[in-house]
Design a protein around this motif. Structure first.
Motif, PDB file in Angstrom:
ATOM      1  N   HIS A 215      77.363 -16.651 -22.508  1.00 45.02           N
ATOM      2  CA  HIS A 215      76.560 -15.297 -22.189  1.00 45.02           C
ATOM      3  C   HIS A 215      74.939 -15.793 -21.831  1.00 45.02           C
ATOM      4  CE1 HIS A 215      74.775 -11.395 -23.442  1.00 45.02           C
ATOM      5  NE2 HIS A 215      73.643 -12.392 -24.161  1.00 45.02           N
TER       6      HIS A 215
ATOM      7  N   THR B 214      84.461 -15.559 -17.956  1.00 40.87           N
ATOM      8  CA  THR B 214      84.127 -15.884 -19.297  1.00 40.87           C
ATOM      9  C   THR B 214      85.233 -16.075 -20.291  1.00 40.87           C
ATOM     10  OG1 THR B 214      84.242 -13.456 -19.690  1.00 40.87           O
ATOM     11  CG2 THR B 214      81.797 -14.521 -19.199  1.00 40.87           C
TER      12      THR B 214
ATOM     13  N   ARG C 292      83.236 -11.141 -21.798  1.00 43.19           N
ATOM     14  CA  ARG C 292      82.612 -10.482 -20.578  1.00 43.19           C
ATOM     15  C   ARG C 292      83.008 -11.116 -19.406  1.00 43.19           C
ATOM     16  NH1 ARG C 292      77.716 -11.054 -19.863  1.00 43.19           N
ATOM     17  NH2 ARG C 292      77.830 -13.001 -20.280  1.00 43.19           N
TER      18      ARG C 292
ATOM     19  N   ASN D  46      72.603  -6.476 -19.267  1.00 44.26           N
ATOM     20  CA  ASN D  46      73.609  -5.915 -18.155  1.00 44.26           C
ATOM     21  C   ASN D  46      73.440  -5.429 -16.854  1.00 44.26           C
ATOM     22  OD1 ASN D  46      75.511  -7.558 -19.839  1.00 44.26           O
ATOM     23  ND2 ASN D  46      75.640  -5.809 -21.077  1.00 44.26           N
TER      24      ASN D  46
END
Length: 1016
Positions: free
Chosen positions: A882, A249, A953, A1015
């Motif tokens: 994301h 990311t 992330r 998640n």
């Protein structure tokens, strides 16, 4: 014969290629005469001189590329960014061509520099992978030739012991001068470390940096290794790093650079033998509802019944064949049924040792295979299930379904898939049902289809595990009760790897060990498509010629056979063919005793672990001292191989392919004839047999090779045909007598060719399936990459917004649902469009669209002024990463589910590949639309209180499993690797057992997968 005639008329393609290359070698030798006169400092200065020439040659194009990249990252660029992307692609292609042109120009001088460097290192010592080595190599002319082939992006076939590792140093040095990185792929970590340290001194002499990727390295170490000029590693490490990079990311978390130039050592092993095994990063699913333990007793019962049935058929056939007035047609049918019931039944194999009975079976089978095998059901309906050993497939019959369904509440329908289209049609046409009742009926139908499809899949995998996969052949059981796969080509145990598609779980159920849980794919790519990423790929091996068609068709790689430095003195004797395995093994033992008495070393090659252990027991009984190298004892490999060339040494090896260690002959062995290679069976691939032969006779040494085979060997039984059988029948051979003739050897090689063609078809089919995924992966990864590399995504967001508004208007405009339209825009974009019915009518559809877009753009502008352009750029990047990661993960799960049951479509006379392509396309269109809508919604709705709320992330390494999966049940899954210092990898865990589509437990009203399950 025809091939020989064509060569005489048109000439040999390989000879033509070599004829073109020899003048380049002459140029290198000419430059070498000048280079060898230079001082050490002047020799080292050559590298800087080469780099300057390359930079000057490519400077203009590189500047243009930098300018375009700068515009793409600028907030205030007003032009069309898509035009810039197209220009960038064209410039990158031009840059690649410019690099190749200048490298071709520098080649003779650069190769001469490497040759002189090698000469100046002679006599010096250093450590390589824990061993002290003394450098004593200077490239021969044929090695220079091999180096030119590798630079040209082709495969160099060089015999064992010809110094392929040294050959690679020249093209590696030349291509590293561009400073874009060179990757060298080896077959294991040990060879990667050894070669990087052994050959590394040549590169370090010229201040080039060398790295090595090892399984135990963390991301920071990996990034450092990839930043170096030359990086050694295994195909798995390179492939998994690519997948992890596409889950990163932030640009800082990516470890690899551009895929520029790669040299693959043992290229046939990597690009062909391992090509059926896709690399997968997976996480365990939250729960598992595997049915293997539940179905296993039913399958065991069915197998017992089939075994008894086949025993009756063999007995019946024996009676008919021994009776003079019996019906031979009926006897042939009984043999065919027994052969399709359990082809490895020992009594059946013994009966078929009689050539006339084998001939009867073959002619009967041919009769029933006519007209697309339309009469084969007449044979199969007598059985519980039918096995096609040649195709490695299995079909449950009506009789088998009835037996398995016995005692179930659903009766005969227990294993029958419902016809979805027919069922849905009936529900839609039933006027007595309400809309809600029809929906419930359809849900029930889908549920039934899914349940039965899973049941049939589980059953098929269990039957395959019992009938087509044997312990100590394809797999072994480890000391801790795990199923470990044995590599069919190298005989090594593959630690932590798993068969795919539920087959590994089926084998676990069969062997009554713990059935491990299923997993979910997070990222995947096949080795074929990974290596296609490189701008230029080259390879080297001792055996590639037999597969040159596949190399060209899949990778567009030509094979050039490089002549040996010294003529090969090894004698390759004709195969010895025996009627039974027992006779063959006895002959092998006698030959080994004879060779040991002569103090001549012998390497006994076996096709699997079971044969190596059988021969080991027989040698022990005869009091013959020997070493065994197989899947169960691979840890002592280097020591055993090192001893294999000593006088009188007897070594049994499962397979010597890719071992990476030369067998050097002990004192006095050359005079006795060198190393004797004794093959105890032909492998299904001619390459593997050639690799085994190649262990003897390196660098002009004496040696002998010979294969001992029997009519009971799988290859001969399945593909040998009638010719060998009828010859042996006519000769009326006695017990223990062998036949040796070039015609017989050629028949065996024809059988191997049939198997190779069959395996190529499997690999090609896998590639056709993966090409569907590859196109989708390229679209998603490119979109992700643009976000990661800091390019402003505002234009893309507005382009997606335009498409989103079209979708919304399609839903509401025609029926003038103004309130619902305003509510939708407010809910997804936080944009309040004030419009009354009169204005709505006056503006028309295009006017309403313009009004919405103007309001949305104004809202976005105000938000950007409030948060600053920098924060908005971060927010856009976070939104893209994301949303893509979440949606791509879900999409891969759906693709896994689709692929698992797609083979069943063949029963409905539909091509599974076409069905897969169609449904995969529909799933991808849905994915792209969902990604588009969610990115737009996120960018408009998300307001961070602080910029730090936009978190970067990354899925931790310990929550991912590195897997090697496969199509056609022939591949592998790789879990933890032994000795990994980073700790045991843990599966992803979901604490709350809630369905992914159920409402979230927190009361938000969202689905669990979009809320606290994000998640998971």
């Amino acid at each position: 014969m025809l091939q020989g005639l064509l060569k005489k008329i048109f000439g040999d393609r390989n000879e033509k290629a070599l004829k073109e290359l020899w003048p380049v070698v002459d140029e290198i030798k000419s430059e070498y005469e000048k280079i060898k006169l230079l001082s050490d400092d002047d020799l080292k200065a050559k590298t800087l001189e080469f780099k300057e020439k390359i930079k000057k040659h490519t400077e203009e194009t590189r500047n243009k590329i930098d300018e375009i990249k700068s515009n793409l990252q600028a907030d205030d660029y007003d032009g069309d960014r898509m035009v810039l992307y197209d220009e960038l692609d064209e410039l990158n292609k031009s840059l690649d061509e410019e690099y190749e042109d200048i490298l071709d120009e520098l080649l003779p001088e650069a190769f001469a520099v490497v040759k002189e460097t090698s000469k100046r290192l002679v006599g010096k010592s250093w450590d390589a992978a824990g061993y002290s080595i003394t450098w004593e190599m200077v490239p021969y002319d044929v090695q220079l030739l091999g180096g030119v082939v590798l630079h040209q992006g082709k495969i160099a076939e060089m015999a064992t012991g010809e110094g392929k590792t040294l050959v690679a140093t020249m093209p590696i040095y030349l291509n590293a001068l561009t400073e874009r990185g060179v990757h060298v792929v080896t077959v294991n970590d040990y060879l990667a470390k050894r070669d990087s340290e052994w050959m590394g001194e040549v590169f370090k002499y010229h201040n080039l940096t060398v790295g090595c990727i090892l399984n135990t390295m963390d991301p920071e170490q990996r990034k450092d290794m990839y930043a170096r000029d030359i990086t050694y590693g295994t195909n798995n490490e390179f492939g998994f790093d690519y997948l992890r990079d596409n889950m990163a990311t932030s640009i800082e978390n990516r470890v690899q650079r551009v895929h520029n130039y790669v040299i693959v050592d043992e290229v046939d092993s990597v690009l062909i033998d391992e090509a059926r095994t896709p690399l997968i990063i997976s996480g365990a699913v939250g729960s598992t509802d595997q049915k293997f333990d539940e179905m296993n007793p039913k399958v065991e019962r069915l197998l017992r019944k089939q075994t008894a049935l086949v025993a009756e058929l063999v007995q019946e056939a024996e009676k008919m064949l021994s009776s003079e007035d019996s019906n031979r047609d009926e006897a042939g049918k009984a043999l065919l049924r027994a052969s399709r019931g359990l082809p490895k039944n020992k009594r059946l194999i013994k009966l078929l040792n009689e050539p006339q009975y084998q001939k009867l079976l073959n002619s009967t089978e041919l009769e029933y295979l006519r007209d697309n095998a339309k009469n084969m059901p007449e044979i199969d309906e007598y059985l519980y299930f039918a096995i096609d050993e040649k195709q490695n497939s299995l079909d449950l019959t009506e009789k088998g379904r009835e037996e398995l369904a016995d005692g179930s509440s659903e009766g005969k329908e227990y294993f029958v898939l419902p016809d979805l289209s027919d069922g849905i049609g009936k529900l839609d046409n039933d006027t007595s049902l309400s809309l809600e009742e029809k929906m419930k009926g359809k849900d029930a139908l889908y549920h039934l289809y899914g349940e039965r499809s899973d049941r049939i899949h589980t059953l098929n995998q269990l039957l395959k595990a019992y009938t087509l996969f044997a312990k100590d052949d394809q797999y072994v059981i480890t000391e801790d009760g795990k199923i470990a796969i044995v590599d069919e080509f190298t005989g090594r145990v593959l630690p932590g790897r798993r068969y795919s598609d539920g087959l590994h779980q089926a084998i676990e159920a069969k062997e009554h060990v713990k059935v491990e849980r299923d997993s979910q794919t997070l990222a995947t790519i096949t080795l074929q498509n990974y290596f296609r990423l490189y701008k230029k790929i080259a390879g080297m091996t001792g055996t590639a010629e037999t597969e040159e068609g596949e190399f060209y068709e899949i990778y567009k790689l030509d094979v050039v056979v490089i002549p040996t430095n010294k003529p090969i003195a090894r004698i390759d004797e004709e195969d010895a063919i025996y009627r039974t395995r027992r006779e063959k093994y006895n002959a092998v033992i006698e030959k080994v005793k004879e060779l040991q008495a002569e103090k001549r070393p012998v390497l006994v090659g076996t096709v699997n672990v079971e044969v190596s252990e059988t021969l080991s027991r027989m040698l022990k009984r005869q009091g013959v001292q020997h070493n065994v190298l197989n899947a169960k004892k691979h840890k002592s490999e280097a020591e055993i191989v090192g001893f294999a060339g000593q006088p009188g040494a007897v070594t049994i090896a499962t397979n010597m392919a890719g071992r990476g260690t030369d067998i050097k002959l002990g004192a006095g062995v050359k005079e006795k004839g060198g190393l004797y290679i004794l093959g105890t069976g032909r492998h299904e691939s001619r390459r593997i047999d050639r690799q085994l032969r190649g262990r003897s006779g390196r660098q002009g040494d004496a040696g002998t090779s010979k294969f001992y085979i029997s009519l009971e060997d799988d290859l001969m039984r399945l593909f040998g045909g009638d010719r060998v059988t009828s010859i042996m029948s006519k000769l009326g051979m006695e017990d223990g007598e062998a036949i040796e003739h070039s015609m017989i050897t050629k028949s065996v090689e024809r059988a191997q060719k049939k198997v190779e063609e069959n395996n190529f078809a499997i690999r090609k089919r896998l590639l056709e399936y993966d090409d569907v995924m590859n196109q989708q992966r390229e679209v998603i990864y490119n979109k992700r990459s643009q976000a990661l590399e800091g390019e402003r995504l505002k234009d893309q967001v507005f382009s997606d917004l335009d498409e989103y508004v079209d979708t919304v208007l399609e839903k509401y405009y025609e029926h003038a649902l103004i309130d619902q339209l305003r509510e939708d825009l407010m809910q997804h974009l936080l944009v309040d469009v004030k419009i009354d019915p009169t204005t709505y009518q006056d503006l028309g559809r295009d006017g309403v669209k313009k009004l919405i877009l103007d309001e949305a753009h104004n809202f976005y502008k105000r938000k950007e002024e409030m948060l600053t352009p920098e924060v908005m750029a971060r927010l856009e990047r976070f939104a893209v990463l994301h949303v893509i990661d979440e949606k791509w993960k879900d999409h891969l799960r759906e693709m896994d589910d689709l692929k698992e049951g797609i083979g069943l479509r063949a029963y409905g006379q539909k091509d599974p590949l076409l069905e897969y392509k169609g449904e995969a396309f529909n799933l991808f269109i849905t994915l792209v639309e969902e990604i588009r809508d969610e990115i737009v919604s996120f960018c408009f709705k998300f307001f961070p209180q602080q910029p730090e709320e936009i978190q970067e992330r990354r899925i931790p390494v310990q929550r991912m499993n590195m897997i090697k999966d496969s199509a056609g049940n022939m591949g592998l899954q790789s879990g933890e690797d032994e000795g990994a210092k980073r700790g045991k990898q843990q599966p992803i865990k979901v604490e709350v057992k809630i369905g992914r589509n159920d409402p979230c437990h927190c009361g938000s009203g969202k689905k669990f997968k979009h809320c606290h399950g994000k998640n998971a």
